[in-house]
Write a protein that holds these residues in place. Sequence first.
Motif, PDB file in Angstrom:
ATOM      1  N   GLN A 242     -20.360 -13.992  15.194  1.00 31.22           N
ATOM      2  CA  GLN A 242     -20.231 -13.092  14.046  1.00 31.22           C
ATOM      3  C   GLN A 242     -19.058 -13.489  13.152  1.00 31.22           C
ATOM      4  N   ARG A 243     -17.932 -13.882  13.758  1.00 34.56           N
ATOM      5  CA  ARG A 243     -16.783 -14.313  12.964  1.00 34.56           C
ATOM      6  C   ARG A 243     -17.101 -15.595  12.197  1.00 34.56           C
ATOM      7  N   ALA A 244     -17.855 -16.522  12.817  1.00 39.24           N
ATOM      8  CA  ALA A 244     -18.236 -17.757  12.128  1.00 39.24           C
ATOM      9  C   ALA A 244     -19.148 -17.461  10.948  1.00 39.24           C
ATOM     10  N   GLN A 245     -20.052 -16.499  11.099  1.00 40.39           N
ATOM     11  CA  GLN A 245     -20.916 -16.124   9.989  1.00 40.39           C
ATOM     12  C   GLN A 245     -20.112 -15.536   8.842  1.00 40.39           C
ATOM     13  N   LEU A 246     -19.150 -14.685   9.161  1.00 40.53           N
ATOM     14  CA  LEU A 246     -18.294 -14.118   8.118  1.00 40.53           C
ATOM     15  C   LEU A 246     -17.471 -15.212   7.450  1.00 40.53           C
ATOM     16  N   ARG A 247     -17.005 -16.174   8.232  1.00 36.30           N
ATOM     17  CA  ARG A 247     -16.217 -17.280   7.675  1.00 36.30           C
ATOM     18  C   ARG A 247     -17.058 -18.107   6.696  1.00 36.30           C
ATOM     19  N   ARG A 248     -18.324 -18.331   7.032  1.00 37.00           N
ATOM     20  CA  ARG A 248     -19.202 -19.082   6.131  1.00 37.00           C
ATOM     21  C   ARG A 248     -19.477 -18.309   4.848  1.00 37.00           C
ATOM     22  N   GLN A 249     -19.603 -16.997   4.955  1.00 39.47           N
ATOM     23  CA  GLN A 249     -19.804 -16.194   3.745  1.00 39.47           C
ATOM     24  C   GLN A 249     -18.585 -16.265   2.825  1.00 39.47           C
ATOM     25  N   VAL A 250     -17.400 -16.186   3.418  1.00 36.01           N
ATOM     26  CA  VAL A 250     -16.183 -16.293   2.614  1.00 36.01           C
ATOM     27  C   VAL A 250     -16.086 -17.668   1.958  1.00 36.01           C
ATOM     28  N   ALA A 251     -16.454 -18.714   2.696  1.00 33.99           N
ATOM     29  CA  ALA A 251     -16.406 -20.070   2.141  1.00 33.99           C
ATOM     30  C   ALA A 251     -17.375 -20.223   0.970  1.00 33.99           C
ATOM     31  N   SER A 252     -18.563 -19.623   1.075  1.00 34.54           N
ATOM     32  CA  SER A 252     -19.534 -19.722  -0.018  1.00 34.54           C
ATOM     33  C   SER A 252     -19.066 -18.950  -1.251  1.00 34.54           C
ATOM     34  N   LEU A 253     -18.412 -17.814  -1.053  1.00 32.95           N
ATOM     35  CA  LEU A 253     -17.937 -17.024  -2.181  1.00 32.95           C
ATOM     36  C   LEU A 253     -16.754 -17.687  -2.898  1.00 32.95           C
ATOM     37  N   SER A 254     -15.948 -18.433  -2.152  1.00 27.27           N
ATOM     38  CA  SER A 254     -14.777 -19.082  -2.753  1.00 27.27           C
ATOM     39  C   SER A 254     -15.034 -20.532  -3.144  1.00 27.27           C
ATOM     40  N   ALA A 255     -16.275 -21.008  -2.988  1.00 28.33           N
ATOM     41  CA  ALA A 255     -16.575 -22.419  -3.272  1.00 28.33           C
ATOM     42  C   ALA A 255     -16.394 -22.741  -4.753  1.00 28.33           C
ATOM     43  N   GLU A 256     -16.787 -21.815  -5.636  1.00 22.62           N
ATOM     44  CA  GLU A 256     -16.662 -22.074  -7.073  1.00 22.62           C
ATOM     45  C   GLU A 256     -15.202 -22.214  -7.493  1.00 22.62           C
ATOM     46  N   GLY A 257     -14.339 -21.333  -6.969  1.00 17.75           N
ATOM     47  CA  GLY A 257     -12.916 -21.433  -7.292  1.00 17.75           C
ATOM     48  C   GLY A 257     -12.302 -22.720  -6.769  1.00 17.75           C
ATOM     49  N   LYS A 258     -12.703 -23.151  -5.570  1.00 16.35           N
ATOM     50  CA  LYS A 258     -12.174 -24.401  -5.016  1.00 16.35           C
ATOM     51  C   LYS A 258     -12.622 -25.601  -5.836  1.00 16.35           C
ATOM     52  N   LEU A 259     -13.886 -25.590  -6.272  1.00 16.49           N
ATOM     53  CA  LEU A 259     -14.374 -26.694  -7.102  1.00 16.49           C
ATOM     54  C   LEU A 259     -13.632 -26.748  -8.429  1.00 16.49           C
ATOM     55  N   SER A 260     -13.369 -25.589  -9.031  1.00 14.10           N
ATOM     56  CA  SER A 260     -12.602 -25.560 -10.281  1.00 14.10           C
ATOM     57  C   SER A 260     -11.193 -26.110 -10.070  1.00 14.10           C
ATOM     58  N   ALA A 261     -10.578 -25.766  -8.939  1.00 13.44           N
ATOM     59  CA  ALA A 261      -9.239 -26.283  -8.645  1.00 13.44           C
ATOM     60  C   ALA A 261      -9.250 -27.795  -8.490  1.00 13.44           C
ATOM     61  N   ILE A 262     -10.279 -28.331  -7.824  1.00 11.65           N
ATOM     62  CA  ILE A 262     -10.373 -29.780  -7.639  1.00 11.65           C
ATOM     63  C   ILE A 262     -10.528 -30.483  -8.988  1.00 11.65           C
ATOM     64  N   VAL A 263     -11.357 -29.921  -9.861  1.00 11.82           N
ATOM     65  CA  VAL A 263     -11.573 -30.526 -11.192  1.00 11.82           C
ATOM     66  C   VAL A 263     -10.278 -30.517 -11.995  1.00 11.82           C
ATOM     67  N   LEU A 264      -9.541 -29.406 -11.964  1.00 10.94           N
ATOM     68  CA  LEU A 264      -8.295 -29.312 -12.734  1.00 10.94           C
ATOM     69  C   LEU A 264      -7.236 -30.282 -12.201  1.00 10.94           C
ATOM     70  N   VAL A 265      -7.180 -30.464 -10.890  1.00 13.43           N
ATOM     71  CA  VAL A 265      -6.191 -31.384 -10.326  1.00 13.43           C
ATOM     72  C   VAL A 265      -6.562 -32.836 -10.623  1.00 13.43           C
ATOM     73  N   ALA A 266      -7.851 -33.147 -10.584  1.00 16.27           N
ATOM     74  CA  ALA A 266      -8.281 -34.541 -10.803  1.00 16.27           C
ATOM     75  C   ALA A 266      -8.314 -34.916 -12.280  1.00 16.27           C
ATOM     76  N   LEU A 267      -8.343 -33.929 -13.175  1.00 18.45           N
ATOM     77  CA  LEU A 267      -8.486 -34.225 -14.603  1.00 18.45           C
ATOM     78  C   LEU A 267      -7.379 -35.120 -15.161  1.00 18.45           C
ATOM     79  N   PRO A 268      -6.084 -34.893 -14.858  1.00 18.09           N
ATOM     80  CA  PRO A 268      -5.054 -35.807 -15.406  1.00 18.09           C
ATOM     81  C   PRO A 268      -5.240 -37.254 -14.972  1.00 18.09           C
ATOM     82  N   PHE A 269      -5.612 -37.477 -13.709  1.00 16.97           N
ATOM     83  CA  PHE A 269      -5.788 -38.853 -13.236  1.00 16.97           C
ATOM     84  C   PHE A 269      -6.998 -39.510 -13.908  1.00 16.97           C
ATOM     85  N   VAL A 270      -8.066 -38.752 -14.112  1.00 12.89           N
ATOM     86  CA  VAL A 270      -9.242 -39.296 -14.791  1.00 12.89           C
ATOM     87  C   VAL A 270      -8.909 -39.654 -16.236  1.00 12.89           C
TER      88      VAL A 270
END
Length: 318
Positions: A242-270
């Motif tokens: 049950q805890r693993a299922q909740l962890r996966r739900q949290v990861a899916s909900l925060s995936a968009e924010g993490k992707l945005s952070a990765i793009v912003l960090v990589a943008l200066p180098f690109v």
Amino acid sequence: MGAVMTWAAGNMLTIAGISGAIAFIIILLLLLRPDIRQVPLSRRRPFENESRTAVTVAAERLTSVIDKVAARRGHSLAERLDIAGVKTPLAHVVILTFSAMIVMVALSLLMGSPMFAVLSVPAIPALLTVWISLRISKRRANFALQLDETAQMLAGSLRSGYSFPQAMLTVGKEASSPTSDEFIRMSNELRVGRPLSDAMEHTARRMESEDFAWIGQAVAINREVGGNLADVLDNVAHTIRQRAQLRRQVASLSAEGKLSAIVLVALPFVMIAMLSLINPTYMGTLFTHPVGWVMIATGAGLLIAGTFWLRKTVEIKF
């Protein structure tokens, strides 16, 4: 005076080239050695003298100093390599790191970029630290994902009539890595007399797994009060699932924010890479002029602060 400066610069480039070539050869020799993952001779044959060269002695002393410095921060470098699952000896890792630093400095000097030569000195150890941290995080995440199956395998082995140490050895033989590696380690610790509760608690700390700490506590309580340990492990496995299922739900909900952070960090180098290809002369001033060095240092500081801020923003604890 100009001739002397030209002669000194030429000799510096020659020394840099020779040093880089030697360091590159050292890297190739260490990476291509067939016995790089074998157990050292001192452990296989403790009473046989092993030939030690001056390079070996210097590497051992340097490794010892680095390991002591790292141990003051909580974990020694050797322990972190072990947790990361890196089988390469610590001395080889240290030699490879310093050889890579020499190669980068030599290449920077040969290309006429002293700024890159200065930046490469702390950059190589920093990249090594990041790489080890990423491997540790991935290994711990895999260990957490396998815990449900691990608890079920332990319960099944106990129902088959095995004792708990035998069930642990079965998991070590049949489970996937890193669970198999950790359970084999615990089985070996039990053979040399370490208490079961201490071995499981140490593994929980190594893997930073609260769920495995629960399994250790359940086993310790069962050894004191008795009962059906297989049923207890089934209940713990259900909670972990049950805890693993909740962890996966949290990861899916925060995936968009993490992707945005990765793009912003990589943008200066690109952008730097694209501008360097489009207009090298325009970007070359940034790396050759003192004002450009100040701008790079300021940008790097702001980038580090922004990365830390974004990481804390998208990090969700539950």
